[in-house]
Design an enzyme around this catalytic site. Structure first.
Site, PDB file in Angstrom:
ATOM      1  N   ARG A  33       5.670   5.449  -0.985  1.00  0.00           N
ATOM      2  CA  ARG A  33       5.423   4.251  -0.157  1.00  0.00           C
ATOM      3  C   ARG A  33       6.474   3.169  -0.459  1.00  0.00           C
ATOM      4  NH1 ARG A  33       4.837  -1.106  -0.773  1.00  0.00           N
ATOM      5  NH2 ARG A  33       3.644  -0.757  -2.667  1.00  0.00           N
ATOM      6  N   ASP A  34       6.388   2.541  -1.626  1.00  0.00           N
ATOM      7  CA  ASP A  34       7.319   1.450  -1.951  1.00  0.00           C
ATOM      8  C   ASP A  34       8.744   1.995  -2.040  1.00  0.00           C
ATOM      9  OD1 ASP A  34       7.893  -1.166  -2.501  1.00  0.00           O
ATOM     10  OD2 ASP A  34       6.977  -1.232  -4.484  1.00  0.00           O
ATOM     11  N   HIS A 229       3.651  -4.133 -12.049  1.00  0.00           N
ATOM     12  CA  HIS A 229       4.469  -3.500 -11.005  1.00  0.00           C
ATOM     13  C   HIS A 229       5.844  -4.172 -11.042  1.00  0.00           C
ATOM     14  CE1 HIS A 229       4.782  -1.881  -6.702  1.00  0.00           C
ATOM     15  NE2 HIS A 229       5.764  -2.773  -6.732  1.00  0.00           N
ATOM     16  N   CYS A 262      11.404  -4.027  -1.162  1.00  0.00           N
ATOM     17  CA  CYS A 262      10.523  -4.527  -0.102  1.00  0.00           C
ATOM     18  C   CYS A 262      11.392  -5.030   1.049  1.00  0.00           C
ATOM     19  CB  CYS A 262       9.638  -5.651  -0.651  1.00  0.00           C
ATOM     20  SG  CYS A 262       8.605  -6.385   0.621  1.00  0.00           S
TER      21      CYS A 262
HETATM   22  C1  LIG Z   1       0.173  -7.161   8.645  1.00  0.00           C
HETATM   23  C2  LIG Z   1       0.850  -7.049   9.982  1.00  0.00           C
HETATM   24  C3  LIG Z   1       0.335  -5.863  10.771  1.00  0.00           C
HETATM   25  C4  LIG Z   1       0.550  -8.310  10.776  1.00  0.00           C
HETATM   26  O1  LIG Z   1       1.425  -8.383  11.898  1.00  0.00           O
HETATM   27  P1  LIG Z   1       1.073  -9.257  13.177  1.00  0.00           P
HETATM   28  O2  LIG Z   1       2.223  -9.133  14.125  1.00  0.00           O
HETATM   29  O3  LIG Z   1       0.690 -10.627  12.742  1.00  0.00           O
HETATM   30  O4  LIG Z   1      -0.223  -8.491  13.689  1.00  0.00           O
HETATM   31  P2  LIG Z   1      -1.025  -8.490  15.023  1.00  0.00           P
HETATM   32  O5  LIG Z   1      -2.447  -8.283  14.663  1.00  0.00           O
HETATM   33  O6  LIG Z   1      -0.656  -9.697  15.872  1.00  0.00           O
HETATM   34  O7  LIG Z   1      -0.497  -7.174  15.768  1.00  0.00           O
HETATM   35  C5  LIG Z   1       0.816  -7.080  16.284  1.00  0.00           C
HETATM   36  C6  LIG Z   1       1.096  -5.627  16.651  1.00  0.00           C
HETATM   37  O8  LIG Z   1       1.036  -4.807  15.487  1.00  0.00           O
HETATM   38  C7  LIG Z   1       0.031  -3.813  15.634  1.00  0.00           C
HETATM   39  N1  LIG Z   1      -0.668  -3.652  14.344  1.00  0.00           N
HETATM   40  C8  LIG Z   1      -1.319  -4.581  13.659  1.00  0.00           C
HETATM   41  N2  LIG Z   1      -1.835  -4.048  12.540  1.00  0.00           N
HETATM   42  C9  LIG Z   1      -1.509  -2.738  12.547  1.00  0.00           C
HETATM   43  C10 LIG Z   1      -1.760  -1.675  11.661  1.00  0.00           C
HETATM   44  N3  LIG Z   1      -2.471  -1.847  10.541  1.00  0.00           N
HETATM   45  N4  LIG Z   1      -1.276  -0.461  11.961  1.00  0.00           N
HETATM   46  C11 LIG Z   1      -0.563  -0.264  13.082  1.00  0.00           C
HETATM   47  N5  LIG Z   1      -0.270  -1.253  13.981  1.00  0.00           N
HETATM   48  C12 LIG Z   1      -0.753  -2.472  13.702  1.00  0.00           C
HETATM   49  C13 LIG Z   1      -0.892  -4.345  16.715  1.00  0.00           C
HETATM   50  O9  LIG Z   1      -1.555  -3.279  17.365  1.00  0.00           O
HETATM   51  C14 LIG Z   1       0.068  -5.044  17.620  1.00  0.00           C
HETATM   52  O10 LIG Z   1       0.742  -4.079  18.389  1.00  0.00           O
HETATM   53  P3  LIG Z   1       1.238  -4.416  19.891  1.00  0.00           P
HETATM   54  O11 LIG Z   1       0.015  -4.874  20.623  1.00  0.00           O
HETATM   55  O12 LIG Z   1       2.285  -5.506  19.744  1.00  0.00           O
HETATM   56  O13 LIG Z   1       1.803  -3.112  20.357  1.00  0.00           O
HETATM   57  C15 LIG Z   1       2.402  -6.939   9.831  1.00  0.00           C
HETATM   58  O14 LIG Z   1       2.872  -8.136   9.293  1.00  0.00           O
HETATM   59  C16 LIG Z   1       2.836  -5.795   8.971  1.00  0.00           C
HETATM   60  O15 LIG Z   1       2.590  -4.643   9.274  1.00  0.00           O
HETATM   61  N6  LIG Z   1       3.550  -6.107   7.886  1.00  0.00           N
HETATM   62  C17 LIG Z   1       4.111  -5.055   7.040  1.00  0.00           C
HETATM   63  C18 LIG Z   1       4.106  -5.519   5.650  1.00  0.00           C
HETATM   64  C19 LIG Z   1       4.618  -4.455   4.727  1.00  0.00           C
HETATM   65  O16 LIG Z   1       4.348  -3.275   4.863  1.00  0.00           O
HETATM   66  N7  LIG Z   1       5.359  -4.915   3.708  1.00  0.00           N
HETATM   67  C20 LIG Z   1       5.815  -4.067   2.667  1.00  0.00           C
HETATM   68  C21 LIG Z   1       4.691  -3.699   1.734  1.00  0.00           C
HETATM   69  S1  LIG Z   1       4.237  -4.994   0.584  1.00  0.00           S
HETATM   70  C22 LIG Z   1       5.266  -4.730  -0.728  1.00  0.00           C
HETATM   71  O17 LIG Z   1       6.177  -3.928  -0.638  1.00  0.00           O
HETATM   72  C23 LIG Z   1       5.002  -5.415  -2.022  1.00  0.00           C
HETATM   73  C24 LIG Z   1       4.282  -4.504  -3.029  1.00  0.00           C
HETATM   74  C25 LIG Z   1       2.884  -4.154  -2.571  1.00  0.00           C
HETATM   75  O18 LIG Z   1       4.988  -3.286  -3.203  1.00  0.00           O
HETATM   76  C26 LIG Z   1       4.173  -5.189  -4.402  1.00  0.00           C
HETATM   77  C27 LIG Z   1       5.447  -5.857  -4.874  1.00  0.00           C
HETATM   78  O19 LIG Z   1       6.492  -5.191  -5.025  1.00  0.00           O
HETATM   79  O20 LIG Z   1       5.379  -7.059  -5.083  1.00  0.00           O
END
Ligand SMILES: CC(C)(COP(=O)([O-])OP(=O)([O-])OC[C@H]1O[C@@H](n2cnc3c(N)ncnc32)[C@H](O)[C@@H]1OP(=O)([O-])[O-])[C@@H](O)C(=O)NCCC(=O)NCCSC(=O)C[C@@](C)(O)CC(=O)[O-]
Length: 333
Positions: A33-34, A229, A262
């Site tokens: 994933r990450d 992490h 990220c």
């Molecule tokens: C959270 C959202 C979805 C909000 O995104 P948004 O645009 O605010 O959401 P929305 O509810 O307005 O939906 C917009 C569109 O996204 C779709 N949608 C909405 N939710 C989903 C879902 N669950 N699965 C599939 N599709 C989804 C939804 O259906 C819609 O589609 P459209 O109508 O435009 O075709 C967006 O910001 C997002 O996906 N962000 C991704 C964040 C991410 O993955 N970041 C990396 C991981 S975190 C990380 O790496 C840190 C960590 C954990 O490793 C720890 C560290 O290192 O510190």
């Protein structure tokens, strides 16, 4: 609330019985994933499946397979359903995925047995990072996560929590322990069984990690509810993990071959390499259940597939050693 407490209790007892000795450290492998989420070129689903299957045979007990986030935001994780449908499930290995909202958790649950054993929600200690990463404020995200946790717990699915940017943020700079403690507490109160503290951009040092962990423990949060992490941007990850172990942390997140980053933390390099973590832990006398040689093979498999340099110093040293041994053997024959 009672159900949440029971799930928390069961997980805590499971953790304690599987690691009844205080020298067992659980490694939480986040490579699929990450490690892969930031890859610019789409990695074929078959490679992801092979990667997870190989990791499953190293002795690792926790593998974060994918995330149920929007494919518009992170296209690399868009094949989450196909990956989960195809991997071999090894008994005793916990397969997990990120679920940022109700849409994500509902999709996971709709997969039934082809879903996951646990899910994770992810918040941040930095307001700006929260907005860049999940498009909402920390407060709004907490409200959304509360709903996700309720839905997960209704189906007896344990929930892990992440807090990103625990010592530094790519947009806001230094983050103080006082900013982190209340968020960790809220995620625990919500029913997360453990909180993983993310040094997302790898700026932490043993001193800042110590200050953070001491503040959390002083506030009443037990060390067995915390995981560390680390990303290795400044080469401090192994030192930071050693510091965390000193303070009682017994769960470490890492990514084989040091893959990762990220998409919303520009300039941050990969996670600490799992091979380096295992070498550190075994060297300090901790048990992990992980076979280092097998892990090195998996790291080499995925770096070859991605046409990348292996980011693990331990893997590179062991691979050199293997090559020297083969050369010597060939000369002797
Ligand atoms: C959270 C959202 C979805 C909000 O995104 P948004 O645009 O605010 O959401 P929305 O509810 O307005 O939906 C917009 C569109 O996204 C779709 N949608 C909405 N939710 C989903 C879902 N669950 N699965 C599939 N599709 C989804 C939804 O259906 C819609 O589609 P459209 O109508 O435009 O075709 C967006 O910001 C997002 O996906 N962000 C991704 C964040 C991410 O993955 N970041 C990396 C991981 S975190 C990380 O790496 C840190 C960590 C954990 O490793 C720890 C560290 O290192 O510190």
């Amino acid at each position: 609330m009672l159900l949440r407490r029971m799930i928390q209790y069961n997980i805590t007892s499971r953790k304690l019985s599987s690691s009844s000795k205080n020298n067992f450290v659980r490694i939480f492998e986040v490579g699929p994933r990450d490690g892969l989420q930031n890859e610019k070129v789409q990695v074929p689903t078959s490679i992801k499946v092979d990667f997870v299957n190989r990791l499953s045979r190293t002795g690792l007990k926790c593998i974060e397979v994918t995330s149920f986030v929007s494919p518009k935001w992170v296209p690399q994780m868009g094949d989450h359903v196909e990956v989960l449908a195809t991997i071999d499930r090894i008994p005793g290995v916990c397969y997990s995925a990120l679920t940022p909202n109700v849409q994500g958790i509902n999709k996971v649950l709709s997969l039934g047995k082809k879903g996951v054993d646990e899910v994770a929600i992810f918040s941040a200690a930095s307001e700006t990072f929260s907005k860049k990463n999940i498009n909402c404020s920390i407060e709004t995200s907490i409200q959304r996560f509360d709903e996700v946790v309720k839905i997960a717990h209704e189906k007896n699915l344990p929930v892990r929590g992440y807090v990103s940017c625990v010592v530094g943020c790519p947009y806001e700079g230094k983050i103080s322990p006082a900013q982190v403690v209340p968020i960790v507490q809220k995620l625990l109160d919500m029913g997360c069984y453990e909180i993983s503290l993310g040094d997302t951009i790898g700026v932490g040092t043993p001193k800042s990690i110590q200050e953070l962990l001491e503040a959390l423990i002083r506030s009443g949060i037990p060390s067995d509810k915390l995981a560390i992490h680390c990303h290795d941007t400044y080469g401090q990850a192994i030192a930071n993990i050693a510091q965390a172990l000193e303070l009682g942390i017994r769960c470490v997140d890492s990514s084989v071959a040091g893959l990762g980053g990220c998409p919303y933390a520009k300039g941050a390099t990969g996670n600490v390499a799992t091979e380096d973590v295992v070498y550190l832990l075994h060297g300090l006398g901790y048990e992990t259940g992980v076979d280092l040689d097998r892990l090195v093979d998996v790291g080499q498999f995925i770096t070859d597939a991605l046409k990348r340099q292996n980011g693990s110093r331990v893997a590179n040293a062991l691979l050199c050693q293997r090559q020297d041994q083969t050369t010597t053997k060939n000369k002797q024959q």
